[in-house]
Write an enzyme that holds these catalytic residues in place. Structure first.
Site, PDB file in Angstrom:
ATOM      1  NE  ARG A  22      -3.329   2.246   3.034  1.00  0.00           N
ATOM      2  CZ  ARG A  22      -2.931   3.265   3.770  1.00  0.00           C
ATOM      3  NH1 ARG A  22      -1.687   3.304   4.247  1.00  0.00           N
ATOM      4  NH2 ARG A  22      -3.756   4.266   4.018  1.00  0.00           N
ATOM      5  CB  THR A 126      11.041 -12.702   6.719  1.00  0.00           C
ATOM      6  OG1 THR A 126      11.100 -13.895   7.514  1.00  0.00           O
ATOM      7  CG2 THR A 126      12.270 -11.889   7.009  1.00  0.00           C
ATOM      8  CB  ILE A 127       7.604 -13.919  11.000  1.00  0.00           C
ATOM      9  CG1 ILE A 127       7.949 -15.383  10.663  1.00  0.00           C
ATOM     10  CG2 ILE A 127       6.267 -13.515  10.403  1.00  0.00           C
ATOM     11  CD1 ILE A 127       7.109 -16.391  11.442  1.00  0.00           C
ATOM     12  CG  ASP A 128      12.080 -16.524   9.582  1.00  0.00           C
ATOM     13  OD1 ASP A 128      11.198 -16.963  10.341  1.00  0.00           O
ATOM     14  OD2 ASP A 128      12.289 -17.002   8.451  1.00  0.00           O
ATOM     15  NE  ARG A 155       4.290 -17.243  32.284  1.00  0.00           N
ATOM     16  CZ  ARG A 155       5.507 -17.559  32.671  1.00  0.00           C
ATOM     17  NH1 ARG A 155       5.699 -18.132  33.837  1.00  0.00           N
ATOM     18  NH2 ARG A 155       6.538 -17.293  31.916  1.00  0.00           N
ATOM     19  NE  ARG A 163       0.170 -31.424  31.942  1.00  0.00           N
ATOM     20  CZ  ARG A 163      -1.072 -31.604  31.561  1.00  0.00           C
ATOM     21  NH1 ARG A 163      -1.744 -30.618  30.990  1.00  0.00           N
ATOM     22  NH2 ARG A 163      -1.670 -32.754  31.723  1.00  0.00           N
ATOM     23  NE  ARG A 245       0.356 -33.040  28.529  1.00  0.00           N
ATOM     24  CZ  ARG A 245       0.680 -33.984  29.403  1.00  0.00           C
ATOM     25  NH1 ARG A 245       1.954 -34.318  29.582  1.00  0.00           N
ATOM     26  NH2 ARG A 245      -0.248 -34.605  30.105  1.00  0.00           N
ATOM     27  CB  ILE A 252      -0.831 -19.780  14.518  1.00  0.00           C
ATOM     28  CG1 ILE A 252      -1.992 -18.927  14.982  1.00  0.00           C
ATOM     29  CG2 ILE A 252       0.243 -19.846  15.578  1.00  0.00           C
ATOM     30  CD1 ILE A 252      -2.788 -19.550  16.109  1.00  0.00           C
TER      31      ILE A 252
HETATM   32  O1  F6P Z   1      10.719 -17.720   6.507  1.00  0.00           O
HETATM   33  C1  F6P Z   1       9.497 -17.752   7.144  1.00  0.00           C
HETATM   34  C2  F6P Z   1       9.166 -19.127   7.633  1.00  0.00           C
HETATM   35  O2  F6P Z   1       7.909 -19.076   8.280  1.00  0.00           O
HETATM   36  C3  F6P Z   1      10.201 -19.775   8.548  1.00  0.00           C
HETATM   37  O3  F6P Z   1      10.098 -19.288   9.853  1.00  0.00           O
HETATM   38  C4  F6P Z   1       9.855 -21.221   8.411  1.00  0.00           C
HETATM   39  O4  F6P Z   1      10.979 -22.025   8.663  1.00  0.00           O
HETATM   40  C5  F6P Z   1       9.416 -21.327   6.979  1.00  0.00           C
HETATM   41  O5  F6P Z   1       9.070 -20.027   6.557  1.00  0.00           O
HETATM   42  C6  F6P Z   1       8.246 -22.235   6.744  1.00  0.00           C
HETATM   43  O6  F6P Z   1       8.055 -22.346   5.368  1.00  0.00           O
HETATM   44  P1  F6P Z   1       6.734 -22.912   4.675  1.00  0.00           P
HETATM   45  O7  F6P Z   1       5.649 -21.886   4.862  1.00  0.00           O
HETATM   46  O8  F6P Z   1       7.136 -23.052   3.255  1.00  0.00           O
HETATM   47  O9  F6P Z   1       6.389 -24.174   5.378  1.00  0.00           O
END
Ligand code: F6P
Length: 320
Positions: A22, A126-128, A155, A163, A245, A252
């Site tokens: 956007r 990227t979320i990474d 928690r 646990r 666990r 998500i």
């Molecule tokens: O790079 C983003 C990511 O969500 C990583 O954290 C994860 O390892 C990978 O992509 C998962 O890839 P896919 O959506 O192809 O399973």
């Protein structure tokens, strides 16, 4: 002079990608530049699947997760003939420049296209949080919020049942999402590529927390691809006073409305990308460093080591 630009999202999607699309679209249109959205990343570019973007094309997308353009991974894009075909398609459509929103693989593609004569700017999506040249990537903050919300809930139930919750978060080979979640949630342990993994040490620490500190729960945050957390949970049940666990948060973490922090970041970065292209600059990636929007050559960024997180690992240890 830039008249028409393209925008695409590539690699794993991340909340805030729509906000970035956007921002690129609106800033460019307000500068008198035409904008074309390219579907499904480099795949759509190769296949010439474009959409002319109007102001209204990005209405009500600011707060939507995912990417309205779709995203894909295209390993063949490493090949020169595929890149040349993409350049041809761009030229045929009169597109002079491109904004690529994605991870480091997407940056490599942007660099290759720039070398072939199409100015490209990379935005870190990227979320990474694993992209060099920036302190934070678009999507990281939203994913962190999701992780924190989930771990807070785990928690509650862990405390009721004495646990140990082992929670696997994403991050590819980067421990940031795990580390920031662990600090934000007051986890007892964090395991990432940076900390390494020693199973005996983990079990020993949990026995100590149970027997010496009398904790009624324990949270262990684990970066994906570090260890099998289902197996670890079983060992915890067998070898410590906690019942183990395992929870894999999974995809998500990639969804949901972008947080205000990600909306601000994506809006600011989108603006910077258009400004660079307007100045005739390509081959750069946009970042936020010390809260200032900046840019550097993609080549430099890819070679540069990411800034150290040692101080945050130290903080984590001092808070346990
Ligand atoms: O790079 C983003 C990511 O969500 C990583 O954290 C994860 O390892 C990978 O992509 C998962 O890839 P896919 O959506 O192809 O399973």
């Amino acid at each position: 002079m830039v008249r028409k630009i393209g925008v695409l999202t590539s690699g794993g999607d991340a909340p805030g990608m729509n906000t970035a699309i956007r921002s690129v679209t609106r800033v460019a249109l307000n500068n008198g530049i035409e904008v074309y959205g390219i579907y499904d990343g480099y795949r759509g570019l190769l296949e010439g699947r474009f959409m002319k973007m109007e102001r209204s094309s990005v209405s009500e997308t600011l707060n939507r997760g995912g990417t309205i353009l779709g995203s894909a991974r295209l390993p063949e894009f490493r090949e020169l003939d595929v890149q040349e075909k993409c350049v041809e398609t761009l030229k045929e459509n009169g597109i002079d420049a491109l904004v690529v929103i994605g991870g480091d693989g997407s940056y490599r593609g942007a660099l290759a296209l720039t070398r072939l004569g199409i100015n490209c700017i990379g935005l870190p999506g990227t979320i990474d949080n694993d992209i060099p040249g920036t302190d934070f990537t678009i999507g990281f903050d939203t994913a962190l919020n999701t992780c924190v919300e989930c771990v807070d809930k785990l928690r509650d139930t862990s405390s009721s049942h004495h646990r140990c919750s082992i929670v696997e978060v994403m991050g590819n080979h980067c421990g940031d999402l795990a580390l920031y979640t662990a600090i934000s949630c007051g986890a007892e342990m964090v395991i990432t590529p940076e900390t390494g993994y020693d199973e005996l040490e983990v079990l020993e620490k949990l026995r100590y927390l149970d027997q010496a500190i009398h904790k009624n729960h324990a949270i262990v945050i684990v970066s994906e691809k570090t260890t099998d957390i289902q197996a670890l949970a079983k060992k915890i049940s067998l070898n410590t006073g906690f019942s183990g666990r395992a929870t894999v948060l999974g995809h998500i973490q990639r969804g949901g409305a972008p947080s205000p922090t990600d909306r601000m970041l994506a809006s600011r970065m989108g603006e910077k990308a258009v400004d660079l292209l307007t100045e005739g600059i390509g081959g750069q990636c946009v970042g936020i460093i010390d809260n200032e929007i900046s840019s550097m050559s993609i080549e430099d960024a890819l070679e540069r080591p990411r800034s150290s997180r040692k101080h945050l690992y130290r903080l984590f240890d001092r808070l346990v």
